[in-house]
Scaffold this motif. Structure first.
Motif, PDB file in Angstrom:
ATOM      1  N   GLY A   1       4.534  46.871 -18.849  1.00 39.77           N
ATOM      2  CA  GLY A   1       4.503  47.800 -19.984  1.00 39.77           C
ATOM      3  C   GLY A   1       3.140  48.433 -20.165  1.00 39.77           C
ATOM      4  N   GLU A   2       2.097  47.594 -20.223  1.00 40.85           N
ATOM      5  CA  GLU A   2       0.742  48.110 -20.385  1.00 40.85           C
ATOM      6  C   GLU A   2       0.252  48.806 -19.112  1.00 40.85           C
ATOM      7  OE1 GLU A   2       1.338  45.673 -23.829  1.00 40.85           O
ATOM      8  OE2 GLU A   2       1.836  45.356 -21.723  1.00 40.85           O
ATOM      9  N   ARG A   3       0.627  48.268 -17.967  1.00 41.88           N
ATOM     10  CA  ARG A   3       0.205  48.880 -16.700  1.00 41.88           C
ATOM     11  C   ARG A   3       0.765  50.293 -16.552  1.00 41.88           C
ATOM     12  NH1 ARG A   3       1.563  44.731 -11.979  1.00 41.88           N
ATOM     13  NH2 ARG A   3       0.544  46.379 -10.744  1.00 41.88           N
ATOM     14  N   LEU A   4       1.931  50.552 -17.130  1.00 44.01           N
ATOM     15  CA  LEU A   4       2.539  51.876 -17.060  1.00 44.01           C
ATOM     16  C   LEU A   4       1.996  52.834 -18.118  1.00 44.01           C
ATOM     17  CD1 LEU A   4       6.169  50.701 -16.337  1.00 44.01           C
ATOM     18  CD2 LEU A   4       4.860  52.267 -14.877  1.00 44.01           C
ATOM     19  N   SER A   5       1.554  52.298 -19.257  1.00 52.19           N
ATOM     20  CA  SER A   5       1.060  53.199 -20.306  1.00 52.19           C
ATOM     21  C   SER A   5      -0.394  53.615 -20.074  1.00 52.19           C
ATOM     22  CB  SER A   5       1.206  52.554 -21.689  1.00 52.19           C
ATOM     23  OG  SER A   5       0.387  51.418 -21.831  1.00 52.19           O
ATOM     24  N   ALA A   6      -1.174  52.787 -19.373  1.00 55.40           N
ATOM     25  CA  ALA A   6      -2.584  53.126 -19.141  1.00 55.40           C
ATOM     26  C   ALA A   6      -2.763  54.440 -18.369  1.00 55.40           C
ATOM     27  CB  ALA A   6      -3.295  51.970 -18.440  1.00 55.40           C
ATOM     28  N   PRO A   7      -1.996  54.707 -17.279  1.00 56.46           N
ATOM     29  CA  PRO A   7      -2.144  56.001 -16.606  1.00 56.46           C
ATOM     30  C   PRO A   7      -1.814  57.191 -17.510  1.00 56.46           C
ATOM     31  CG  PRO A   7      -0.882  54.474 -15.239  1.00 56.46           C
ATOM     32  CD  PRO A   7      -1.043  53.831 -16.578  1.00 56.46           C
ATOM     33  N   LEU A   8      -0.889  56.988 -18.454  1.00 57.55           N
ATOM     34  CA  LEU A   8      -0.525  58.068 -19.373  1.00 57.55           C
ATOM     35  C   LEU A   8      -1.679  58.394 -20.311  1.00 57.55           C
ATOM     36  CD1 LEU A   8       3.124  56.936 -20.218  1.00 57.55           C
ATOM     37  CD2 LEU A   8       2.406  58.710 -18.601  1.00 57.55           C
TER      38      LEU A   8
ATOM     39  N   ARG B   1     -19.962  56.244 -26.791  1.00 59.97           N
ATOM     40  CA  ARG B   1     -19.256  55.696 -25.634  1.00 59.97           C
ATOM     41  C   ARG B   1     -18.031  54.938 -26.157  1.00 59.97           C
ATOM     42  NH1 ARG B   1     -23.143  52.168 -22.071  1.00 59.97           N
ATOM     43  NH2 ARG B   1     -23.799  51.470 -24.134  1.00 59.97           N
ATOM     44  N   VAL B   2     -16.890  55.185 -25.543  1.00 58.78           N
ATOM     45  CA  VAL B   2     -15.629  54.589 -26.017  1.00 58.78           C
ATOM     46  C   VAL B   2     -14.919  53.913 -24.850  1.00 58.78           C
ATOM     47  CG1 VAL B   2     -13.340  55.064 -26.992  1.00 58.78           C
ATOM     48  CG2 VAL B   2     -15.353  56.259 -27.895  1.00 58.78           C
ATOM     49  N   VAL B   3     -14.451  52.689 -25.103  1.00 59.02           N
ATOM     50  CA  VAL B   3     -13.517  52.022 -24.197  1.00 59.02           C
ATOM     51  C   VAL B   3     -12.158  52.029 -24.880  1.00 59.02           C
ATOM     52  CG1 VAL B   3     -12.920  49.911 -22.957  1.00 59.02           C
ATOM     53  CG2 VAL B   3     -15.329  50.526 -23.283  1.00 59.02           C
ATOM     54  N   VAL B   4     -11.143  52.509 -24.177  1.00 62.50           N
ATOM     55  CA  VAL B   4      -9.793  52.579 -24.729  1.00 62.50           C
ATOM     56  C   VAL B   4      -8.976  51.420 -24.158  1.00 62.50           C
ATOM     57  CG1 VAL B   4      -7.680  53.945 -24.873  1.00 62.50           C
ATOM     58  CG2 VAL B   4      -9.912  55.083 -25.001  1.00 62.50           C
ATOM     59  N   VAL B   5      -8.289  50.695 -25.038  1.00 62.47           N
ATOM     60  CA  VAL B   5      -7.401  49.599 -24.628  1.00 62.47           C
ATOM     61  C   VAL B   5      -6.009  49.918 -25.163  1.00 62.47           C
ATOM     62  CG1 VAL B   5      -6.981  47.115 -24.702  1.00 62.47           C
ATOM     63  CG2 VAL B   5      -9.331  47.971 -24.739  1.00 62.47           C
ATOM     64  N   VAL B   6      -5.004  49.901 -24.293  1.00 62.54           N
ATOM     65  CA  VAL B   6      -3.681  50.379 -24.706  1.00 62.54           C
ATOM     66  C   VAL B   6      -2.613  49.292 -24.609  1.00 62.54           C
ATOM     67  CG1 VAL B   6      -4.158  52.777 -24.109  1.00 62.54           C
ATOM     68  CG2 VAL B   6      -3.160  51.262 -22.373  1.00 62.54           C
ATOM     69  N   SER B   7      -1.654  49.408 -25.523  1.00 56.78           N
ATOM     70  CA  SER B   7      -0.442  48.590 -25.491  1.00 56.78           C
ATOM     71  C   SER B   7       0.630  49.309 -24.676  1.00 56.78           C
ATOM     72  CB  SER B   7       0.080  48.367 -26.910  1.00 56.78           C
ATOM     73  OG  SER B   7      -0.817  47.615 -27.678  1.00 56.78           O
ATOM     74  N   ALA B   8       1.738  48.614 -24.455  1.00 52.17           N
ATOM     75  CA  ALA B   8       2.916  49.244 -23.858  1.00 52.17           C
ATOM     76  C   ALA B   8       3.524  50.224 -24.854  1.00 52.17           C
ATOM     77  CB  ALA B   8       3.934  48.173 -23.483  1.00 52.17           C
ATOM     78  N   MET B   9       4.304  51.163 -24.346  1.00 50.81           N
ATOM     79  CA  MET B   9       5.083  52.027 -25.237  1.00 50.81           C
ATOM     80  C   MET B   9       5.949  51.161 -26.153  1.00 50.81           C
ATOM     81  SD  MET B   9       6.518  55.040 -22.757  1.00 50.81           S
ATOM     82  CE  MET B   9       5.811  56.683 -22.885  1.00 50.81           C
ATOM     83  N   ALA B  10       6.163  51.627 -27.366  1.00 53.62           N
ATOM     84  CA  ALA B  10       6.938  50.868 -28.344  1.00 53.62           C
ATOM     85  C   ALA B  10       8.285  50.456 -27.755  1.00 53.62           C
ATOM     86  CB  ALA B  10       7.148  51.695 -29.611  1.00 53.62           C
ATOM     87  N   GLY B  11       8.606  49.171 -27.853  1.00 51.36           N
ATOM     88  CA  GLY B  11       9.892  48.657 -27.402  1.00 51.36           C
ATOM     89  C   GLY B  11       9.943  48.235 -25.954  1.00 51.36           C
ATOM     90  N   VAL B  12       8.962  48.634 -25.143  1.00 55.52           N
ATOM     91  CA  VAL B  12       9.028  48.358 -23.705  1.00 55.52           C
ATOM     92  C   VAL B  12       8.841  46.868 -23.402  1.00 55.52           C
ATOM     93  CG1 VAL B  12       7.797  48.716 -21.516  1.00 55.52           C
ATOM     94  CG2 VAL B  12       8.454  50.671 -22.920  1.00 55.52           C
ATOM     95  N   THR B  13       7.948  46.193 -24.139  1.00 58.44           N
ATOM     96  CA  THR B  13       7.734  44.757 -23.884  1.00 58.44           C
ATOM     97  C   THR B  13       9.027  43.983 -24.081  1.00 58.44           C
ATOM     98  OG1 THR B  13       5.403  44.899 -24.513  1.00 58.44           O
ATOM     99  CG2 THR B  13       6.411  42.725 -24.554  1.00 58.44           C
TER     100      THR B  13
END
Length: 470
Positions: free
Chosen positions: A129-136, A37-49
């Motif tokens: 930034g993170e809110r936009l990368s999570a759907p991707l 079982r895996v939970v994925v946690v993502v950052s924003a795309m590089a440079g977006v923050t």
């Protein structure tokens, strides 16, 4: 080792475009297909923050045209990634990304109208930034045939105080996360969490500080009792020095929680300084791994120190852009209330102290602070300290630190450090060592920090230290 549950955090470079996101999704999918079982946690795309911070500042100063240009460029970047990941122009993922950019535009326009950027509105803007990368990431996982659902930090259950810009989780966070994610696991759905953020009890969005996606991942790891938390990076693990400065820097196989906190605090950019704090009570290991070489074990961060014979120091690191603030005067001589007022003034202004040094007579207290906080520090001290005291500032400083649990009780470590610096004609401005003996830190001229780092790294033989992670 066989795993049953892993939390995997992916940094900005591993989320920077469709190709990187697809590769990151494949790393998570590999474990999921092995029954983990895996939970994925993502950052924003590089440079977006940084882009979000800049456009928020532009709106505050009235440059709404520049802010809108930046938002349009970000919209194009996220749309392009979504389409390259297989999303149709009218798909739910693309519609969601479009709606989020419109909400971002409205938030930024509000800042422009008011000419005011509060910590609360800055958090709202920078978290996009993170809110936009999570759907991707969800889209990329679904393209591999898996089911995934993306959540904001607050939706995932991360509950924080209202310290916007540097929020901390509240005690109820862990139970909330378990409650909110258990249903997804039961439905065989992989949670994808937008890192770096949580929410207050009133539902206001908060952020956990720069690099806070690491912190998000370890909070979730503690809540779920994960076997390990894996921080996927674009490096092999935690290095013995910045490889851009020291060419023979080595990967460190094993670090203790205490050691990695010291390294993160003193400038190593690999982890958030508080990332391991949620794991300490439960003893959950954190592993820093390279997305480019996923079979390399990386750096294992665990409760117990792992000491190498002959290597009391694990790493040398540095913080640049530091200012020294010196508080002195006869009025401070032997008066504890003066020292108390110095620290009270710093605390009220919420300024990070990197180093503190005090003369034995208490007539002089020296503080090392980030240069960006220099003006606020001086203003806070002049407004808040008692007695007739002088406040002087020296800019252009760096703090160099050596870190390692093997220094405890080891003779000659300080001598080797000071000898290496003296051989390079580096003048030491300030010295500090904690009673835990996990680090020795020195302030020096910022122009000499790279040369000093190389010299100290060589003096402790770190270019040949090889410590393997199990």
């Amino acid at each position: 080792m066989a795993y049953s549950l892993l939390v995997m955090k992916f940094g900005g470079t591993n989320m920077q475009d469709a190709r990187a996101i697809r590769h990151s999704a494949s790393l998570a999918a590999r474990s999921i297909r092995e029954g983990v079982r895996v939970v994925v946690v993502v950052s924003a795309m590089a440079g977006v923050t940084n882009q979000l911070l800049q456009l928020a500042d532009a709106a505050q100063t009235g440059d709404i045209a520049r802010a809108n240009d930046e938002i349009a460029a970000m919209r194009t970047r996220h749309f392009t990634a979504a389409q390259e990941l297989g999303a149709a122009p009218d798909s739910p993922a693309v519609r969601e990304i479009r709606e989020m950019h419109e909400t971002l535009r409205q938030a930024v326009y509000g800042v422009y109208l008011l000419r005011e950027l509060t910590p609360r509105s800055r958090d709202l803007i920078v978290a996009f930034g993170e809110r936009l990368s999570a759907p991707l990431m969800s889209l990329a996982l679904e393209q591999t045939g898996l089911r995934a659902r993306h959540l904001t930090g607050g939706e995932a259950g991360i509950l924080t105080d209202a310290h916007f810009g540097n929020a901390r989780p509240l005690s109820g966070t862990y139970e909330r996360i378990r409650d909110r994610l258990s249903g997804l696991f039961a439905a065989d759905v992989t949670p994808v969490i937008a890192g770096f953020m949580g929410e207050t009890e009133q539902g206001a969005l908060t952020t956990l500080g720069r690099g806070g996606t690491d912190f998000s991942a370890t909070i979730v790891g503690k809540a779920l009792g994960a076997d390990e938390v894996w921080a996927w990076k674009d490096v092999d693990g935690v290095m013995s020095a910045d490889p851009r400065v020291v060419k023979d820097a080595q990967n460190i196989g094993v670090l203790s929680y205490g050691e990695v906190m010291e390294l993160a605090y003193f400038g190593a950019k690999v982890l958030h300084p508080l990332a391991v704090t949620p794991l300490q009570e439960s003893g959950i290991p954190l592993r820093v791994k390279s997305a480019a070489d996923p079979d390399f074990p990386g750096t294992l961060v665990q409760a117990q120190p792992h000491e190498e014979e002959g290597h009391p120091v694990k790493a040398v690191t540095a913080i640049r852009s530091v200012s020294l603030v010196n508080v002195s005067g006869a009025g401070a001589l032997g008066v504890p209330e003066v020292v108390s007022s110095v620290f009270a003034a710093i605390a009220r202004a919420n300024i990070t102290l990197l180093m503190v040094s005090q003369s034995s007579s208490m007539s002089n207290v020296s503080l090392a602070v980030p240069s960006v906080d220099e003006g606020r520090t001086v203003a806070a001290l002049r407004a808040g300290i008692t007695g007739e005291l002088n406040v002087e500032v020296q800019g252009g400083v760096a703090v160099l630190a050596i870190v390692g649990s093997g220094m405890r009780g080891q003779k000659g470590v300080s001598a080797r450090l000071f000898t290496a610096l003296a051989a390079e004609d580096v003048n030491i401005l300030m010295i500090s060592q904690g009673s835990s003996e996990l680090n020795i830190s020195v302030a020096l001229d910022g122009a000499q920090v790279d040369r000093a780092t190389e010299a100290v790294h060589a003096a402790f033989g770190l270019g040949t230290a090889v410590q393997a992670a199990d």
